[in-house]
Scaffold this motif. Structure first.
Motif, PDB file in Angstrom:
ATOM      1  N   LEU A   1       0.842  -1.204   0.000  1.00 43.24           N
ATOM      2  CA  LEU A   1       0.000   0.000   0.000  1.00 43.24           C
ATOM      3  C   LEU A   1       0.874   1.249   0.000  1.00 43.24           C
ATOM      4  O   LEU A   1       0.629   2.198  -0.762  1.00 43.24           O
ATOM      5  CB  LEU A   1      -0.907   0.002   1.236  1.00 43.24           C
ATOM      6  CG  LEU A   1      -1.651   1.320   1.503  1.00 43.24           C
ATOM      7  CD1 LEU A   1      -2.796   1.505   0.519  1.00 43.24           C
ATOM      8  CD2 LEU A   1      -2.171   1.361   2.944  1.00 43.24           C
ATOM      9  N   MET A   2       1.897   1.268   0.844  1.00 42.04           N
ATOM     10  CA  MET A   2       2.787   2.422   0.934  1.00 42.04           C
ATOM     11  C   MET A   2       3.581   2.602  -0.353  1.00 42.04           C
ATOM     12  O   MET A   2       3.758   3.725  -0.842  1.00 42.04           O
ATOM     13  CB  MET A   2       3.728   2.256   2.124  1.00 42.04           C
ATOM     14  CG  MET A   2       3.042   2.250   3.474  1.00 42.04           C
ATOM     15  SD  MET A   2       2.054   3.739   3.797  1.00 42.04           S
ATOM     16  CE  MET A   2       3.327   5.003   3.708  1.00 42.04           C
ATOM     17  N   LYS A   3       4.051   1.507  -0.916  1.00 41.76           N
ATOM     18  CA  LYS A   3       4.842   1.597  -2.146  1.00 41.76           C
ATOM     19  C   LYS A   3       4.008   2.094  -3.322  1.00 41.76           C
ATOM     20  O   LYS A   3       4.486   2.865  -4.162  1.00 41.76           O
ATOM     21  CB  LYS A   3       5.438   0.226  -2.477  1.00 41.76           C
ATOM     22  CG  LYS A   3       6.331   0.241  -3.712  1.00 41.76           C
ATOM     23  CD  LYS A   3       6.905  -1.138  -3.993  1.00 41.76           C
ATOM     24  CE  LYS A   3       7.788  -1.109  -5.245  1.00 41.76           C
ATOM     25  NZ  LYS A   3       8.356  -2.447  -5.548  1.00 41.76           N
ATOM     26  N   THR A   4       2.754   1.701  -3.364  1.00 40.89           N
ATOM     27  CA  THR A   4       1.887   2.052  -4.494  1.00 40.89           C
ATOM     28  C   THR A   4       1.286   3.447  -4.358  1.00 40.89           C
ATOM     29  O   THR A   4       1.282   4.228  -5.313  1.00 40.89           O
ATOM     30  CB  THR A   4       0.751   1.023  -4.627  1.00 40.89           C
ATOM     31  OG1 THR A   4       1.319  -0.284  -4.780  1.00 40.89           O
ATOM     32  CG2 THR A   4      -0.125   1.330  -5.830  1.00 40.89           C
TER      33      THR A   4
ATOM     34  N   PRO B   1       8.559   8.012   3.365  1.00 40.28           N
ATOM     35  CA  PRO B   1       9.361   6.906   3.916  1.00 40.28           C
ATOM     36  C   PRO B   1       8.680   6.301   5.141  1.00 40.28           C
ATOM     37  O   PRO B   1       7.993   7.002   5.895  1.00 40.28           O
ATOM     38  CB  PRO B   1      10.679   7.590   4.304  1.00 40.28           C
ATOM     39  CG  PRO B   1      10.697   8.874   3.555  1.00 40.28           C
ATOM     40  CD  PRO B   1       9.269   9.288   3.404  1.00 40.28           C
ATOM     41  N   TRP B   2       8.880   5.025   5.335  1.00 41.93           N
ATOM     42  CA  TRP B   2       8.281   4.340   6.463  1.00 41.93           C
ATOM     43  C   TRP B   2       9.230   3.280   6.981  1.00 41.93           C
ATOM     44  O   TRP B   2      10.193   2.890   6.306  1.00 41.93           O
ATOM     45  CB  TRP B   2       6.945   3.693   6.087  1.00 41.93           C
ATOM     46  CG  TRP B   2       7.026   2.791   4.881  1.00 41.93           C
ATOM     47  CD1 TRP B   2       6.936   3.160   3.579  1.00 41.93           C
ATOM     48  CD2 TRP B   2       7.276   1.374   4.885  1.00 41.93           C
ATOM     49  NE1 TRP B   2       7.094   2.071   2.756  1.00 41.93           N
ATOM     50  CE2 TRP B   2       7.297   0.961   3.525  1.00 41.93           C
ATOM     51  CE3 TRP B   2       7.464   0.420   5.874  1.00 41.93           C
ATOM     52  CZ2 TRP B   2       7.522  -0.371   3.157  1.00 41.93           C
ATOM     53  CZ3 TRP B   2       7.671  -0.907   5.511  1.00 41.93           C
ATOM     54  CH2 TRP B   2       7.697  -1.284   4.168  1.00 41.93           C
ATOM     55  N   CYS B   3       8.966   2.821   8.174  1.00 40.96           N
ATOM     56  CA  CYS B   3       9.770   1.765   8.787  1.00 40.96           C
ATOM     57  C   CYS B   3       8.836   0.903   9.613  1.00 40.96           C
ATOM     58  O   CYS B   3       8.093   1.411  10.453  1.00 40.96           O
ATOM     59  CB  CYS B   3      10.862   2.387   9.665  1.00 40.96           C
ATOM     60  SG  CYS B   3      11.903   1.172  10.491  1.00 40.96           S
ATOM     61  N   ARG B   4       8.854  -0.395   9.343  1.00 40.42           N
ATOM     62  CA  ARG B   4       7.961  -1.314  10.060  1.00 40.42           C
ATOM     63  C   ARG B   4       8.770  -2.418  10.714  1.00 40.42           C
ATOM     64  O   ARG B   4       9.622  -3.024  10.095  1.00 40.42           O
ATOM     65  CB  ARG B   4       6.933  -1.928   9.098  1.00 40.42           C
ATOM     66  CG  ARG B   4       5.968  -2.881   9.790  1.00 40.42           C
ATOM     67  CD  ARG B   4       4.921  -3.419   8.824  1.00 40.42           C
ATOM     68  NE  ARG B   4       5.490  -4.227   7.764  1.00 40.42           N
ATOM     69  CZ  ARG B   4       5.902  -5.493   7.911  1.00 40.42           C
ATOM     70  NH1 ARG B   4       5.835  -6.076   9.098  1.00 40.42           N
ATOM     71  NH2 ARG B   4       6.386  -6.164   6.883  1.00 40.42           N
TER      72      ARG B   4
ATOM     73  N   ILE C   1       5.590   6.204   9.936  1.00 40.17           N
ATOM     74  CA  ILE C   1       5.473   6.761   8.592  1.00 40.17           C
ATOM     75  C   ILE C   1       5.811   8.247   8.668  1.00 40.17           C
ATOM     76  O   ILE C   1       5.235   8.987   9.475  1.00 40.17           O
ATOM     77  CB  ILE C   1       4.043   6.589   8.026  1.00 40.17           C
ATOM     78  CG1 ILE C   1       3.649   5.111   8.004  1.00 40.17           C
ATOM     79  CG2 ILE C   1       3.960   7.177   6.615  1.00 40.17           C
ATOM     80  CD1 ILE C   1       2.187   4.876   7.659  1.00 40.17           C
ATOM     81  N   HIS C   2       6.749   8.694   7.859  1.00 34.74           N
ATOM     82  CA  HIS C   2       7.185  10.089   7.868  1.00 34.74           C
ATOM     83  C   HIS C   2       6.351  10.899   6.877  1.00 34.74           C
ATOM     84  O   HIS C   2       6.163  10.493   5.723  1.00 34.74           O
ATOM     85  CB  HIS C   2       8.668  10.176   7.513  1.00 34.74           C
ATOM     86  CG  HIS C   2       9.548   9.434   8.470  1.00 34.74           C
ATOM     87  ND1 HIS C   2      10.091  10.015   9.591  1.00 34.74           N
ATOM     88  CD2 HIS C   2       9.954   8.133   8.478  1.00 34.74           C
ATOM     89  CE1 HIS C   2      10.798   9.116  10.255  1.00 34.74           C
ATOM     90  NE2 HIS C   2      10.727   7.964   9.600  1.00 34.74           N
ATOM     91  N   CYS C   3       5.856  12.042   7.340  1.00 37.21           N
ATOM     92  CA  CYS C   3       4.949  12.870   6.540  1.00 37.21           C
ATOM     93  C   CYS C   3       5.458  14.310   6.479  1.00 37.21           C
ATOM     94  O   CYS C   3       6.161  14.785   7.378  1.00 37.21           O
ATOM     95  CB  CYS C   3       3.544  12.848   7.135  1.00 37.21           C
ATOM     96  SG  CYS C   3       2.878  11.177   7.381  1.00 37.21           S
ATOM     97  N   HIS C   4       5.072  15.012   5.437  1.00 37.58           N
ATOM     98  CA  HIS C   4       5.523  16.388   5.228  1.00 37.58           C
ATOM     99  C   HIS C   4       4.602  17.399   5.889  1.00 37.58           C
ATOM    100  O   HIS C   4       5.038  18.493   6.259  1.00 37.58           O
ATOM    101  CB  HIS C   4       5.637  16.670   3.731  1.00 37.58           C
ATOM    102  CG  HIS C   4       6.606  15.755   3.038  1.00 37.58           C
ATOM    103  ND1 HIS C   4       7.972  15.889   3.152  1.00 37.58           N
ATOM    104  CD2 HIS C   4       6.399  14.661   2.250  1.00 37.58           C
ATOM    105  CE1 HIS C   4       8.576  14.950   2.450  1.00 37.58           C
ATOM    106  NE2 HIS C   4       7.637  14.174   1.897  1.00 37.58           N
TER     107      HIS C   4
END
Length: 335
Positions: A212-215, A221-224, A231-234
């Motif tokens: 989902l994140m990739k698409t 960027p995210w880290c699981r 999840i990093h957001c602007h």
């Protein structure tokens, strides 16, 4: 007489799996057979296990349910397979992992070869300097709520061997057995302490979250680390949108965001222009928040940095206290 069909499982594969289980240690299951007891008749035990695995006649015993207290209250139920079942799971995991590992995305860190929690902390630390907002999320009861049909659909995407699929199916429905000896049937979830459980959980989340994140959110960027993620957001607006989409996606996969452990955090390192309720988050036992630090030239400034959390520190302290170390005075205190 028709010849019994055999699976391509060698004695060497079983022995290698045993060596890994031996290194990991662990308690006895419902049969009360510990690793030490299993080792007293090792040759025969491994032969019997290999014979059953290679012929398709292997059926796992019930999983021992063990209740352990959570740090912040409540009970977590772990499922402890028998030693023989752990060996069988390790064998299947080693074989199936080769097929799925290459498809997993780089930002999935939990229980993967060549990756660690410290790697996840390191990349999260760097990314917090580049964006001002973070969506901290946790999936409520992941291991207890994995849908079997969706999981098997994900497994079939990677062409499992017939014996890999057969034994995974049997492990998915094996019952729990509590301290009173009562068995509890299971129709969803995977036992949290099963050897293969983290691989299956990562595979499930690869399709329900990672892709989902990739698409849809390629620029975030995210880290699981299994069910715990960042999840990093602007912007805050963007963080709210991603949270809404993630909630909907997980519901489609019969999962749920943890309401108390999922939140939007402002992670500006210095001179914030606005006051926000959440300016810190905890990830893998470390608290990320603005902290005073020094540059190489000795200049003091504020940076968004991690340090061990209070809960993690308290847990370590309690563990050390439980060791009951004996203090022996040095000679200079002796008369």
């Amino acid at each position: 007489m028709e010849k019994t069909k055999s699976f391509d499982i060698t004695k060497q594969m079983v022995y290698r799996a045993y060596r890994k289980i031996k290194a990991n240690k662990g308690a006895a299951g419902v049969d009360h057979v510990s690793l030490e007891k299993f080792k007293t008749n090792l040759k025969d035990n491994l032969y019997k296990l290999w014979n059953r695995l290679s012929s398709g006649s292997y059926f796992p015993l019930a999983v021992k349910a063990v209740e352990i207290p959570k740090r912040k209250g409540g009970i977590r139920v772990l499922g402890i397979p028998t030693v023989a079942d752990r060996i069988a799971q390790m064998l299947v995991k080693a074989s199936f992992e080769e097929k799925v590992e290459k498809h997993f995305l780089p930002d999935s860190y939990g229980y993967r070869p060549g990756k660690s929690a410290h790697d996840a902390l390191k990349i999260t630390r760097r990314r917090c300097w580049k964006t001002d907002w973070v969506l901290e999320f946790d999936i409520k009861g992941l291991f207890d709520n994995i849908n079997h049909q969706l999981l098997l659909k994900a497994i079939n995407q990677h062409s499992p061997s017939s014996w890999e699929l057969l034994y995974i199916k049997r492990w998915l429905v094996v019952p729990l057995q509590n301290r009173q000896g009562q068995t509890i049937t299971r129709k969803i979830g995977v036992p949290q302490s099963g050897v293969i459980s983290t691989l299956l959980a990562n595979l499930f989340l690869h399709y329900s979250f990672d892709r989902l994140m990739k698409t849809n959110f390629l620029n975030n960027p995210w880290c699981r680390y299994v069910d715990d993620g960042i999840i990093h957001c602007h912007t805050k607006k963007q963080a709210k949108l991603i949270q809404k989409c993630l909630k909907q996606r997980l519901q489609e996969c019969f999962l749920e965001l943890h309401p108390e452990k999922t939140r939007i955090v402002y992670c500006k390192d210095s001179n914030p222009k606005q006051k926000e309720e959440n300016i810190q988050f905890i990830f893998l036992g470390y608290t990320f928040k603005p902290r005073k630090t020094k540059s190489k030239k000795g200049t003091v400034f504020t940076s968004f940095l991690p340090a061990i959390s209070k809960d993690a520190k308290k847990s370590i302290y309690q563990e050390v206290r439980s060791w009951r170390l004996l203090w022996i005075p040095t000679n200079r205190f002796l008369t």
